[in-house]
Design a protein around this motif. Sequence first.
Motif, PDB file in Angstrom:
ATOM      1  N   LEU A 102     -12.755 -31.052 -11.463  1.00 34.06           N
ATOM      2  CA  LEU A 102     -12.712 -32.117 -12.465  1.00 34.06           C
ATOM      3  C   LEU A 102     -11.586 -31.848 -13.457  1.00 34.06           C
ATOM      4  O   LEU A 102     -11.304 -30.689 -13.785  1.00 34.06           O
ATOM      5  N   GLN A 103     -10.957 -32.925 -13.938  1.00 34.89           N
ATOM      6  CA  GLN A 103      -9.873 -32.819 -14.914  1.00 34.89           C
ATOM      7  C   GLN A 103     -10.418 -33.075 -16.313  1.00 34.89           C
ATOM      8  O   GLN A 103     -11.108 -34.069 -16.547  1.00 34.89           O
ATOM      9  N   LEU A 104     -10.085 -32.189 -17.253  1.00 36.70           N
ATOM     10  CA  LEU A 104     -10.546 -32.351 -18.628  1.00 36.70           C
ATOM     11  C   LEU A 104     -10.144 -33.695 -19.212  1.00 36.70           C
ATOM     12  O   LEU A 104     -10.940 -34.357 -19.890  1.00 36.70           O
ATOM     13  N   ASP A 105      -8.912 -34.127 -18.963  1.00 37.14           N
ATOM     14  CA  ASP A 105      -8.422 -35.362 -19.594  1.00 37.14           C
ATOM     15  C   ASP A 105      -9.088 -36.626 -19.047  1.00 37.14           C
ATOM     16  O   ASP A 105      -8.865 -37.718 -19.573  1.00 37.14           O
ATOM     17  N   LYS A 106      -9.902 -36.488 -18.003  1.00 38.98           N
ATOM     18  CA  LYS A 106     -10.622 -37.648 -17.470  1.00 38.98           C
ATOM     19  C   LYS A 106     -12.092 -37.653 -17.884  1.00 38.98           C
ATOM     20  O   LYS A 106     -12.835 -38.556 -17.497  1.00 38.98           O
ATOM     21  N   ILE A 107     -12.509 -36.639 -18.631  1.00 42.21           N
ATOM     22  CA  ILE A 107     -13.892 -36.517 -19.088  1.00 42.21           C
ATOM     23  C   ILE A 107     -13.981 -37.010 -20.534  1.00 42.21           C
ATOM     24  O   ILE A 107     -13.206 -36.567 -21.397  1.00 42.21           O
ATOM     25  N   THR A 108     -14.922 -37.899 -20.812  1.00 45.87           N
ATOM     26  CA  THR A 108     -15.091 -38.412 -22.178  1.00 45.87           C
ATOM     27  C   THR A 108     -16.299 -37.808 -22.879  1.00 45.87           C
ATOM     28  O   THR A 108     -16.355 -37.792 -24.112  1.00 45.87           O
ATOM     29  N   ASP A 109     -17.270 -37.312 -22.141  1.00 44.82           N
ATOM     30  CA  ASP A 109     -18.481 -36.717 -22.713  1.00 44.82           C
ATOM     31  C   ASP A 109     -18.103 -35.476 -23.532  1.00 44.82           C
ATOM     32  O   ASP A 109     -17.581 -34.499 -22.978  1.00 44.82           O
ATOM     33  N   PRO A 110     -18.348 -35.470 -24.857  1.00 39.11           N
ATOM     34  CA  PRO A 110     -17.914 -34.352 -25.710  1.00 39.11           C
ATOM     35  C   PRO A 110     -18.500 -33.002 -25.296  1.00 39.11           C
ATOM     36  O   PRO A 110     -17.800 -31.981 -25.348  1.00 39.11           O
TER      37      PRO A 110
ATOM     38  N   PHE B 176     -22.386 -33.318 -15.002  1.00 38.74           N
ATOM     39  CA  PHE B 176     -21.087 -32.997 -14.404  1.00 38.74           C
ATOM     40  C   PHE B 176     -20.937 -33.688 -13.047  1.00 38.74           C
ATOM     41  O   PHE B 176     -19.874 -34.238 -12.730  1.00 38.74           O
ATOM     42  N   LEU B 177     -21.987 -33.667 -12.244  1.00 35.76           N
ATOM     43  CA  LEU B 177     -21.900 -34.243 -10.904  1.00 35.76           C
ATOM     44  C   LEU B 177     -21.721 -35.761 -10.944  1.00 35.76           C
ATOM     45  O   LEU B 177     -21.171 -36.351 -10.008  1.00 35.76           O
ATOM     46  N   LYS B 178     -22.153 -36.388 -12.031  1.00 40.12           N
ATOM     47  CA  LYS B 178     -21.944 -37.830 -12.175  1.00 40.12           C
ATOM     48  C   LYS B 178     -20.483 -38.180 -12.445  1.00 40.12           C
ATOM     49  O   LYS B 178     -20.091 -39.343 -12.332  1.00 40.12           O
ATOM     50  N   GLN B 179     -19.684 -37.171 -12.789  1.00 35.93           N
ATOM     51  CA  GLN B 179     -18.253 -37.386 -13.027  1.00 35.93           C
ATOM     52  C   GLN B 179     -17.438 -37.352 -11.728  1.00 35.93           C
ATOM     53  O   GLN B 179     -16.251 -37.646 -11.732  1.00 35.93           O
ATOM     54  N   VAL B 180     -18.095 -36.988 -10.634  1.00 35.87           N
ATOM     55  CA  VAL B 180     -17.380 -36.771  -9.370  1.00 35.87           C
ATOM     56  C   VAL B 180     -17.152 -38.083  -8.647  1.00 35.87           C
ATOM     57  O   VAL B 180     -18.079 -38.888  -8.495  1.00 35.87           O
ATOM     58  N   ASP B 181     -15.919 -38.301  -8.184  1.00 37.38           N
ATOM     59  CA  ASP B 181     -15.651 -39.501  -7.383  1.00 37.38           C
ATOM     60  C   ASP B 181     -15.254 -39.169  -5.945  1.00 37.38           C
ATOM     61  O   ASP B 181     -15.186 -40.049  -5.094  1.00 37.38           O
TER      62      ASP B 181
END
Length: 445
Positions: free
Chosen positions: A209-217, A287-292
């Motif tokens: 996962l890329q930090l810059d694509k994550i919005t959850d603080p 975290f797993l919900k961020q996976v595409d």
Amino acid sequence: MATGVQSDSASDQADVHRCEDKLNIVIVGAGLAGLAAAISCALAGHRVTVFEAAKELAEIGAGLQITPNASKLFREWGLEDSIKALAAIPTVLAVHRYRDGKILAEERDFDKNLQQKYGIPFLDIHRVDLQKILYNKAISLGVIVQLDCRVPLVVSTSAGPKVVFKSGREVQSDLVVGADGLWSKCRESMLKKADEPLPTGDLAYRIVLQLDKITDPELRHWIANPQVHFWIGPYSHAVAYSIRGGTMYNIVLLCPDDLPHGLSRTTGSVSEMQALFAGWDPILTRFLKQVDQVDKWKLMHREEVASWTNLEKNFVLLGDSCHPMLPYLAQGANSSIEDGGVLRRLLSYVTSKEQLPSAITLYERLRKPRSESIARETFHQREAFHMPDGLEQQERDRLFESQLGKEISGKFPSRWTCPEVQPWLYGYDAYREADEAVKLTPFEY
């Protein structure tokens, strides 16, 4: 490939010119093991050519944990600063109960503690970054790397070992090092028979996962502040850690294998993966919900072989070709680096071709027992992390919790911080082992 490789360390500069009779060494495979071996052999003062089957050099995979037994060698090779610049140094190592995230074991100041114990850091890095660093170092030492060169066969001749390419081309050398990985054709040449890897019953989902694509603080905080986290549950576990200085997050999910026979890697189903780990710790499932997208890998192993060398002691196996490992202790790459370190040090004592068999005999004597012991230990770690819910699991958790917040004593379910296993793994000094062995068994002239 990136540039900016550092010069040799002082210790390597001191003895790189010791060999009076340079060997022509062929290495089959330009993965991490092959490139480490190439650097090692070049630092020992020999001429090295690497043949790689791929048309371009791109290591498949994601994160990699570099433990002190390997990072010690990277320091010797002058690569520590280059690797640190692209790595993350975890400050905490924690083991969680799978369902609620309850901490079973935790070592704070993990970075400082390991630095104090072993004098060298524990690093998390992207495989591609490490491969580029190793490639550039090899090239700077004069190693020749040839791509699109598939080697299905190695044969012994009176003039020395010979690699035979799929194209029919042949290359003779003084020493062939088989570093062609899990599906090694060099191993088959050594054994003179087909020898496919065996399934372990587990598979891995690999995620970056890329930090810059994550919005959850909260998730961003986990990524930006490097730590190592394990979640252990029935027949499965997960591990997650930051790479690239806390700008990327590597997650590996280990669970029972459902891939058909003959299929070792495929694109995984995100929804299937999420369903398998539904009900686990909410922070992990977020975290797993961020996976595409996700890759799915069958985990394989090999039976131990009687010898890693041919009778003439001029053809030798290294890394996954002879001791593949489950990822549960992160020692696959690290032990391959150890192989390269020992080989390099022994070859630095070789001053004539007649001494090569002595060096290769000693290499196998030093490396085979340790590597195979580590491989077996990975299965023990799987057993400790994959216990189904029940009495045995409850006893394991009580042992974990009895040591929480204390200095750990005795055998511990997590080998990562076990006071019996960790020093044996991380405290290994490849150069010292080789030097002491040569003192006891000097090469014949």
